[in-house]
Design a protein around this motif. Sequence first.
Motif, PDB file in Angstrom:
ATOM      1  N   ALA A  53      -0.718   5.932 -15.348  1.00 23.86           N
ATOM      2  CA  ALA A  53      -0.148   5.897 -13.995  1.00 23.86           C
ATOM      3  C   ALA A  53       0.209   4.483 -13.556  1.00 23.86           C
ATOM      4  O   ALA A  53       1.005   4.305 -12.627  1.00 23.86           O
ATOM      5  N   LYS A  54      -0.397   3.477 -14.194  1.00 19.64           N
ATOM      6  CA  LYS A  54      -0.147   2.072 -13.854  1.00 19.64           C
ATOM      7  C   LYS A  54      -0.244   1.848 -12.339  1.00 19.64           C
ATOM      8  O   LYS A  54       0.642   1.261 -11.702  1.00 19.64           O
ATOM      9  N   ALA A  55      -1.338   2.336 -11.767  1.00 15.76           N
ATOM     10  CA  ALA A  55      -1.488   2.337 -10.309  1.00 15.76           C
ATOM     11  C   ALA A  55      -1.839   0.953  -9.767  1.00 15.76           C
ATOM     12  O   ALA A  55      -2.526   0.150 -10.418  1.00 15.76           O
ATOM     13  N   VAL A  56      -1.367   0.696  -8.563  1.00 17.07           N
ATOM     14  CA  VAL A  56      -1.779  -0.453  -7.754  1.00 17.07           C
ATOM     15  C   VAL A  56      -2.514   0.100  -6.546  1.00 17.07           C
ATOM     16  O   VAL A  56      -2.114   1.127  -5.985  1.00 17.07           O
ATOM     17  N   VAL A  57      -3.608  -0.559  -6.146  1.00 19.93           N
ATOM     18  CA  VAL A  57      -4.467  -0.041  -5.084  1.00 19.93           C
ATOM     19  C   VAL A  57      -4.380  -0.962  -3.864  1.00 19.93           C
ATOM     20  O   VAL A  57      -4.401  -2.186  -3.998  1.00 19.93           O
ATOM     21  N   HIS A  58      -4.280  -0.352  -2.676  1.00 19.24           N
ATOM     22  CA  HIS A  58      -4.174  -1.120  -1.436  1.00 19.24           C
ATOM     23  C   HIS A  58      -5.301  -0.724  -0.482  1.00 19.24           C
ATOM     24  O   HIS A  58      -5.640   0.461  -0.371  1.00 19.24           O
ATOM     25  N   ALA A  59      -5.845  -1.716   0.234  1.00 15.58           N
ATOM     26  CA  ALA A  59      -6.784  -1.477   1.332  1.00 15.58           C
ATOM     27  C   ALA A  59      -6.016  -1.661   2.634  1.00 15.58           C
ATOM     28  O   ALA A  59      -5.498  -2.747   2.907  1.00 15.58           O
ATOM     29  N   ILE A  60      -5.932  -0.583   3.432  1.00 19.30           N
ATOM     30  CA  ILE A  60      -5.095  -0.568   4.629  1.00 19.30           C
ATOM     31  C   ILE A  60      -5.971  -0.322   5.859  1.00 19.30           C
ATOM     32  O   ILE A  60      -6.773   0.620   5.887  1.00 19.30           O
ATOM     33  N   MET A  61      -5.836  -1.181   6.868  1.00 21.39           N
ATOM     34  CA  MET A  61      -6.520  -0.980   8.144  1.00 21.39           C
ATOM     35  C   MET A  61      -5.455  -0.725   9.200  1.00 21.39           C
ATOM     36  O   MET A  61      -4.554  -1.547   9.373  1.00 21.39           O
ATOM     37  N   ALA A  62      -5.575   0.418   9.884  1.00 18.80           N
ATOM     38  CA  ALA A  62      -4.511   0.863  10.798  1.00 18.80           C
ATOM     39  C   ALA A  62      -3.236   0.986   9.976  1.00 18.80           C
ATOM     40  O   ALA A  62      -3.188   1.753   9.038  1.00 18.80           O
ATOM     41  N   SER A  63      -2.217   0.200  10.294  1.00 15.96           N
ATOM     42  CA  SER A  63      -0.969   0.271   9.518  1.00 15.96           C
ATOM     43  C   SER A  63      -0.730  -0.995   8.696  1.00 15.96           C
ATOM     44  O   SER A  63       0.343  -1.162   8.112  1.00 15.96           O
ATOM     45  N   ASP A  64      -1.745  -1.879   8.632  1.00 10.15           N
ATOM     46  CA  ASP A  64      -1.581  -3.156   7.945  1.00 10.15           C
ATOM     47  C   ASP A  64      -2.247  -3.130   6.575  1.00 10.15           C
ATOM     48  O   ASP A  64      -3.413  -2.736   6.448  1.00 10.15           O
ATOM     49  N   THR A  65      -1.514  -3.560   5.551  1.00  7.32           N
ATOM     50  CA  THR A  65      -2.105  -3.710   4.221  1.00  7.32           C
ATOM     51  C   THR A  65      -2.879  -5.013   4.187  1.00  7.32           C
ATOM     52  O   THR A  65      -2.295  -6.104   4.247  1.00  7.32           O
ATOM     53  N   ILE A  66      -4.200  -4.910   4.101  1.00  5.37           N
ATOM     54  CA  ILE A  66      -5.075  -6.086   4.171  1.00  5.37           C
ATOM     55  C   ILE A  66      -5.231  -6.741   2.807  1.00  5.37           C
ATOM     56  O   ILE A  66      -5.286  -7.961   2.692  1.00  5.37           O
ATOM     57  N   ALA A  67      -5.324  -5.929   1.762  1.00  4.63           N
ATOM     58  CA  ALA A  67      -5.542  -6.477   0.423  1.00  4.63           C
ATOM     59  C   ALA A  67      -4.955  -5.530  -0.615  1.00  4.63           C
ATOM     60  O   ALA A  67      -4.829  -4.325  -0.384  1.00  4.63           O
ATOM     61  N   THR A  68      -4.600  -6.102  -1.770  1.00  2.00           N
ATOM     62  CA  THR A  68      -4.033  -5.341  -2.882  1.00  2.00           C
ATOM     63  C   THR A  68      -4.794  -5.678  -4.153  1.00  2.00           C
ATOM     64  O   THR A  68      -5.182  -6.838  -4.370  1.00  2.00           O
TER      65      THR A  68
END
Length: 256
Positions: A185-200
């Motif tokens: 899948a070669k996935a990338v993971v994101h941590a999102i708070m509300a509508s903002d991507t905080i970290a990848t």
Amino acid sequence: MKNLFIIGSSICLLLLASCNDSDEKGTATVNVRLTDGPAMYDAVNIDIQRIEINSNGEWTALNFPKPGVYNLLNFKNGTDVVLGQAVLPEGNVSQMRMVLGPNNTLVVNGITHPLQTPSAQQSGLKFNWHQTLAANGAYNVWIDFDAGRSIVTTGNGAYILKPVIRTFSELTNGQIKGYVQPQAAKAVVHAIMASDTIATAIPNPDGFFMFSGLSQGSYTVSYDASNGTGYVDENSGPVSVTFGQITDLGTKTLHQ
């Protein structure tokens, strides 16, 4: 009379010693580590020559035994490297400063490119670290150098280093970890708070990923499969983050 003079002198000496003791400040030990946000390059080589900490308005150099080139991409998903240590007086820390040398390069598809860093070489990169150090305290602080967001491409194909740096300590280190499968899948993971991507995070080959330095709160974790793989994106949430704890999401398996 002589005895009274001796007694009076002794009392004065004791009082002076007491005042001097109360004026002396204790010290704290600060250990500085380097970690990184991910980037889609072969290598991001940063020439770190000196690190300083601003404590109570004065700059103190870190005891930094191995100045030189560090590939930021070696320090992702919870991996870090110890840079050095400083002994500082108790009180307030406000900033850190990193001075870079000239040997900064970017490797893209096997080709090495110079990274332009004019301002960094002249006066150093300043970034905030707010902490109150207690006497006899020991602190670990991470310099999180976001490699992906720190590289800017110019119109003529050159690369400029405009560092995006944050710091966090054990007291302000919210963490999320987990695995994503399958590798295809070669996935990338994101941590999102509300509508903002905080970290990848770009997972390791075995699918492991880890976010560090997150603020406390509720997140959505987004697993984004690469285009063309046929796998469907998925989300997990709400994911609660609390300082001093690692939120373990286990394994997320994406499906076609």
